[in-house]
Design a protein around this motif. Structure first.
Motif, PDB file in Angstrom:
ATOM      1  N   LEU A  31     -26.228  42.425  92.570  1.00 25.31           N
ATOM      2  CA  LEU A  31     -26.025  41.739  91.299  1.00 25.31           C
ATOM      3  C   LEU A  31     -25.377  42.674  90.280  1.00 25.31           C
ATOM      4  CD1 LEU A  31     -26.571  39.006  89.935  1.00 25.31           C
ATOM      5  CD2 LEU A  31     -28.799  39.879  89.217  1.00 25.31           C
ATOM      6  N   ILE A  32     -25.798  43.939  90.280  1.00 25.89           N
ATOM      7  CA  ILE A  32     -25.221  44.925  89.368  1.00 25.89           C
ATOM      8  C   ILE A  32     -23.746  45.154  89.689  1.00 25.89           C
ATOM      9  CG2 ILE A  32     -25.282  47.344  88.639  1.00 25.89           C
ATOM     10  CD1 ILE A  32     -28.341  47.253  89.179  1.00 25.89           C
ATOM     11  N   ASN A  33     -23.423  45.278  90.971  1.00 25.12           N
ATOM     12  CA  ASN A  33     -22.046  45.561  91.376  1.00 25.12           C
ATOM     13  C   ASN A  33     -21.069  44.460  90.983  1.00 25.12           C
ATOM     14  OD1 ASN A  33     -22.713  48.021  92.511  1.00 25.12           O
ATOM     15  ND2 ASN A  33     -23.054  47.170  94.549  1.00 25.12           N
ATOM     16  N   SER A  34     -21.564  43.228  90.846  1.00 20.38           N
ATOM     17  CA  SER A  34     -20.690  42.114  90.480  1.00 20.38           C
ATOM     18  C   SER A  34     -20.832  41.728  89.001  1.00 20.38           C
ATOM     19  CB  SER A  34     -21.006  40.888  91.358  1.00 20.38           C
ATOM     20  OG  SER A  34     -22.345  40.457  91.167  1.00 20.38           O
ATOM     21  N   TYR A  35     -21.593  42.521  88.252  1.00 19.70           N
ATOM     22  CA  TYR A  35     -21.878  42.183  86.860  1.00 19.70           C
ATOM     23  C   TYR A  35     -20.648  42.373  85.979  1.00 19.70           C
ATOM     24  CZ  TYR A  35     -24.595  41.847  82.538  1.00 19.70           C
ATOM     25  OH  TYR A  35     -25.094  41.461  81.320  1.00 19.70           O
ATOM     26  N   GLU A  36     -20.450  41.444  85.044  1.00 23.72           N
ATOM     27  CA  GLU A  36     -19.276  41.481  84.174  1.00 23.72           C
ATOM     28  C   GLU A  36     -19.436  42.455  83.003  1.00 23.72           C
ATOM     29  OE1 GLU A  36     -16.226  39.823  84.122  1.00 23.72           O
ATOM     30  OE2 GLU A  36     -16.663  39.289  86.185  1.00 23.72           O
ATOM     31  N   GLY A  37     -20.674  42.757  82.628  1.00 28.30           N
ATOM     32  CA  GLY A  37     -20.906  43.659  81.511  1.00 28.30           C
ATOM     33  C   GLY A  37     -21.117  45.089  81.963  1.00 28.30           C
ATOM     34  N   GLY A  38     -21.344  45.981  80.995  1.00 29.33           N
ATOM     35  CA  GLY A  38     -21.666  47.360  81.333  1.00 29.33           C
ATOM     36  C   GLY A  38     -23.094  47.470  81.822  1.00 29.33           C
ATOM     37  N   PHE A  39     -23.350  48.449  82.693  1.00 31.58           N
ATOM     38  CA  PHE A  39     -24.706  48.640  83.204  1.00 31.58           C
ATOM     39  C   PHE A  39     -24.884  50.105  83.565  1.00 31.58           C
ATOM     40  CE2 PHE A  39     -28.429  48.669  85.725  1.00 31.58           C
ATOM     41  CZ  PHE A  39     -29.111  47.482  85.524  1.00 31.58           C
ATOM     42  N   VAL A  40     -25.849  50.756  82.916  1.00 33.90           N
ATOM     43  CA  VAL A  40     -26.176  52.144  83.237  1.00 33.90           C
ATOM     44  C   VAL A  40     -27.684  52.260  83.402  1.00 33.90           C
ATOM     45  CG1 VAL A  40     -24.184  53.119  82.028  1.00 33.90           C
ATOM     46  CG2 VAL A  40     -26.336  52.830  80.810  1.00 33.90           C
ATOM     47  N   ALA A  41     -28.111  53.269  84.144  1.00 33.40           N
ATOM     48  CA  ALA A  41     -29.546  53.501  84.338  1.00 33.40           C
ATOM     49  C   ALA A  41     -29.801  55.000  84.324  1.00 33.40           C
ATOM     50  CB  ALA A  41     -30.019  52.901  85.657  1.00 33.40           C
TER      51      ALA A  41
END
Length: 219
Positions: A107-117
């Protein structure tokens, strides 16, 4: 400074000490920004539904409602709902244990927004740098979450249109019948999948091309 003054953040964490450290750091980095807070998933969802947010910073271990125990399952479910929603804000996970994010990797890999952890024990400056990465719409995950990334066929198409057909990003968007923003998002995912990182002394697209050729994705 006008751009930064318009930022609106939501920080979700049930620990007062974390809020007391994170909120002032954001306000110092983004003068004039509005920083909302929530200490449970229910309150967070209400804030998200009624506010236009630039970034949501969330701890994975959260209580569903006040006085309930905090669990990573609550955080995972909240993130899943956010990424599937029309709101789809830029996201940052700030937690002592980010490994449960493996469940959301596709789900993260296809996410349209930014995502960091990142680990919440990291220095404040590292946290602020990660905030900028997410605000740019990029994805960056720690090694224990990233593992092996499956290469989407649309990413392959972007690589071939760029490096074999010589098209610009705008032309790629027109060819694939997608938005310019989606093409930019594909590039950030390609970059992460190939483990190519920004280096001010090297051309990023050339480094991506070299890595893609080495991986056998383009000739």
């Amino acid at each position: 400074m006008q751009e930064r003054a318009s930022k609106r953040f939501l920080v979700i964490d049930d620990h007062e000490a974390i809020l007391e450290g994170t909120v002032p750091a954001l306000l110092q980095q983004y003068p004039g920004a509005e920083v909302l807070t929530a200490q449970c998933a229910r309150t967070a969802e209400q804030q998200i539904d009624t506010s236009s947010l630039d970034l949501v910073i969330v701890d994975l271990s959260l209580p569903l409602e006040p006085k309930m125990p905090a669990t990573s399952e609550v955080g995972i479910q909240l993130l899943s709902r956010l990424m599937k929603s029309e709101v789809a804000p830029n996201l940052m996970v700030l937690s002592t244990n980010v490994k449960p994010l493996i469940r959301l990797r596709s789900l993260i890999n296809s996410y349209e927004g930014g995502f960091v952890a990142m680990d919440k024990a990291a220095p404040i400056q590292s946290m602020l740098e990660s905030v900028e990465i997410s605000l740019r719409g990029s994805i960056h995950l720690p090694p224990e979450v990233r593992a092996r990334v499956e290469f989407d066929r649309k990413w392959l198409q972007v690589l071939k249109l760029k490096y074999q057909d010589g098209l610009s990003d705008r032309a790629i968007a027109q060819k694939m019948e997608i938005s310019d923003r989606t093409v930019r998002n594909y590039w950030t995912r390609i970059q992460d999948a190939l483990q190519v990182y920004d280096d001010p002394d090297r051309d990023l697209r050339i480094q991506i091309q070299m890595a893609a050729r080495k991986a056998g994705f383009i000739s």
